[in-house]
Design a protein around this motif. Structure first.
Motif, mmCIF file in Angstrom:
data_model
loop_
_atom_site.group_PDB
_atom_site.id
_atom_site.type_symbol
_atom_site.label_atom_id
_atom_site.label_comp_id
_atom_site.label_asym_id
_atom_site.label_seq_id
_atom_site.Cartn_x
_atom_site.Cartn_y
_atom_site.Cartn_z
ATOM 1 N N ARG A 10 0.824 -1.215 0.000
ATOM 2 C CA ARG A 10 0.000 0.000 0.000
ATOM 3 C C ARG A 10 0.855 1.261 0.000
ATOM 4 N NH1 ARG A 10 -4.762 0.018 4.136
ATOM 5 N NH2 ARG A 10 -5.360 1.699 2.741
ATOM 6 N N VAL A 11 1.892 1.287 0.832
ATOM 7 C CA VAL A 11 2.776 2.460 0.896
ATOM 8 C C VAL A 11 3.436 2.703 -0.459
ATOM 9 C CG1 VAL A 11 4.926 3.328 1.899
ATOM 10 C CG2 VAL A 11 3.167 2.335 3.377
ATOM 11 N N MET A 12 3.964 1.629 -1.052
ATOM 12 C CA MET A 12 4.650 1.802 -2.332
ATOM 13 C C MET A 12 3.679 2.139 -3.451
ATOM 14 S SD MET A 12 7.707 1.906 -1.685
ATOM 15 C CE MET A 12 8.113 2.246 -3.377
ATOM 16 N N ALA A 13 2.444 1.662 -3.383
ATOM 17 C CA ALA A 13 1.449 2.025 -4.395
ATOM 18 C C ALA A 13 1.167 3.527 -4.349
ATOM 19 C CB ALA A 13 0.168 1.227 -4.186
ATOM 20 N N TYR A 14 1.018 4.062 -3.144
ATOM 21 C CA TYR A 14 0.775 5.497 -3.021
ATOM 22 C C TYR A 14 1.993 6.314 -3.437
ATOM 23 C CZ TYR A 14 -3.818 5.139 -0.916
ATOM 24 O OH TYR A 14 -5.148 4.917 -0.720
ATOM 25 N N VAL A 15 3.168 5.901 -3.025
ATOM 26 C CA VAL A 15 4.386 6.631 -3.383
ATOM 27 C C VAL A 15 4.573 6.627 -4.897
ATOM 28 C CG1 VAL A 15 6.912 6.583 -3.239
ATOM 29 C CG2 VAL A 15 5.546 6.299 -1.180
ATOM 30 N N LEU A 19 4.305 9.945 -7.364
ATOM 31 C CA LEU A 19 5.445 10.315 -8.206
ATOM 32 C C LEU A 19 5.081 10.289 -9.680
ATOM 33 C CD1 LEU A 19 8.439 8.617 -6.390
ATOM 34 C CD2 LEU A 19 8.011 11.055 -6.668
ATOM 35 N N LEU A 20 4.233 9.361 -10.095
ATOM 36 C CA LEU A 20 3.836 9.317 -11.501
ATOM 37 C C LEU A 20 2.962 10.513 -11.864
ATOM 38 C CD1 LEU A 20 4.078 7.805 -14.114
ATOM 39 C CD2 LEU A 20 2.118 6.406 -13.444
ATOM 40 N N VAL A 21 2.078 10.915 -10.988
ATOM 41 C CA VAL A 21 1.269 12.115 -11.244
ATOM 42 C C VAL A 21 2.169 13.347 -11.296
ATOM 43 C CG1 VAL A 21 -0.495 13.634 -10.263
ATOM 44 C CG2 VAL A 21 -0.865 11.157 -10.319
ATOM 45 N N LEU A 22 3.124 13.445 -10.366
ATOM 46 C CA LEU A 22 4.084 14.559 -10.404
ATOM 47 C C LEU A 22 4.908 14.547 -11.686
ATOM 48 C CD1 LEU A 22 5.524 14.756 -6.782
ATOM 49 C CD2 LEU A 22 4.179 16.481 -7.976
ATOM 50 N N LEU A 23 5.292 13.373 -12.141
ATOM 51 C CA LEU A 23 6.061 13.264 -13.379
ATOM 52 C C LEU A 23 5.242 13.748 -14.569
ATOM 53 C CD1 LEU A 23 8.619 12.365 -14.847
ATOM 54 C CD2 LEU A 23 7.640 10.060 -14.962
ATOM 55 N N CYS A 24 3.989 13.362 -14.622
ATOM 56 C CA CYS A 24 3.128 13.821 -15.722
ATOM 57 C C CYS A 24 2.947 15.338 -15.691
ATOM 58 C CB CYS A 24 1.780 13.120 -15.665
ATOM 59 S SG CYS A 24 1.877 11.376 -16.060
ATOM 60 N N LEU A 25 2.728 15.881 -14.503
ATOM 61 C CA LEU A 25 2.561 17.333 -14.385
ATOM 62 C C LEU A 25 3.855 18.066 -14.750
ATOM 63 C CD1 LEU A 25 0.465 17.569 -11.103
ATOM 64 C CD2 LEU A 25 -0.324 17.928 -13.462
ATOM 65 N N SER A 26 4.993 17.513 -14.344
ATOM 66 C CA SER A 26 6.256 18.173 -14.674
ATOM 67 C C SER A 26 6.560 18.084 -16.169
ATOM 68 C CB SER A 26 7.408 17.591 -13.849
ATOM 69 O OG SER A 26 7.655 16.249 -14.215
ATOM 70 N N PRO A 84 -1.034 6.823 -14.802
ATOM 71 C CA PRO A 84 -1.303 7.848 -13.775
ATOM 72 C C PRO A 84 -2.649 7.622 -13.083
ATOM 73 C CG PRO A 84 -0.465 8.860 -15.765
ATOM 74 C CD PRO A 84 -0.703 7.418 -16.098
ATOM 75 N N THR A 85 -2.648 7.676 -11.796
ATOM 76 C CA THR A 85 -3.766 7.502 -10.863
ATOM 77 C C THR A 85 -4.287 6.062 -10.768
ATOM 78 O OG1 THR A 85 -5.591 8.060 -12.370
ATOM 79 C CG2 THR A 85 -4.532 9.893 -11.205
ATOM 80 N N ALA A 86 -3.855 5.151 -11.619
ATOM 81 C CA ALA A 86 -4.350 3.769 -11.553
ATOM 82 C C ALA A 86 -3.905 3.087 -10.264
ATOM 83 C CB ALA A 86 -3.870 2.976 -12.759
#
Length: 112
Positions: A10-15, A19-26, A84-86
């Motif tokens: 669960r922790v790694m799924a959220y992390v 990070l993937l959402v941040l990567l897409c936004l960046s 992203p977000t999956a």
């Protein structure tokens, strides 16, 4: 199955998801909006996501093998960190499914 196996996943799924959402936004900031400094931020987030995705894969595989999932379900969970977000939705579904199967480690009393 121990609760720690699910917690690690669960922790790694959220992390990984964050990070993937941040990567897409960046990437949007770097290539579409052409914001100064977005390139270096994108590089840092991409490297962090890449390495932590490998950790996510290890923990998700460990969870799947202990839960005795079929190969298709295992692949579905492993690939959730690439969309992203999956990862958020898959993590929630997997947690609801596995929480009733968690074995709490209770202290064992010794008999004399």
């Amino acid at each position: 199955m121990k609760k720690s196996v699910l917690t690690r996943y669960r922790v790694m799924a959220y992390v990984t998801g964050v990070l993937l959402v941040l990567l897409c936004l960046s990437m949007v900031a770097k290539y579409l909006l052409k914001i100064d400094g977005a390139g270096s931020f994108t590089e840092v987030v991409a490297i962090a996501h890449g390495w932590l995705y490998v950790v996510y894969l290890l923990f998700a595989f460990d969870l799947g093998s202990k839960a005795k999932w079929p190969v298709g379900k295992q692949l579905w969970v492993l690939l959730a960190g690439t969309v992203p977000t999956a990862a958020f939705f898959v993590e929630r579904k997997i947690s609801r499914e596995l929480e009733p199967k968690i074995v709490e480690s209770a202290p064992v009393t010794a008999k004399a």
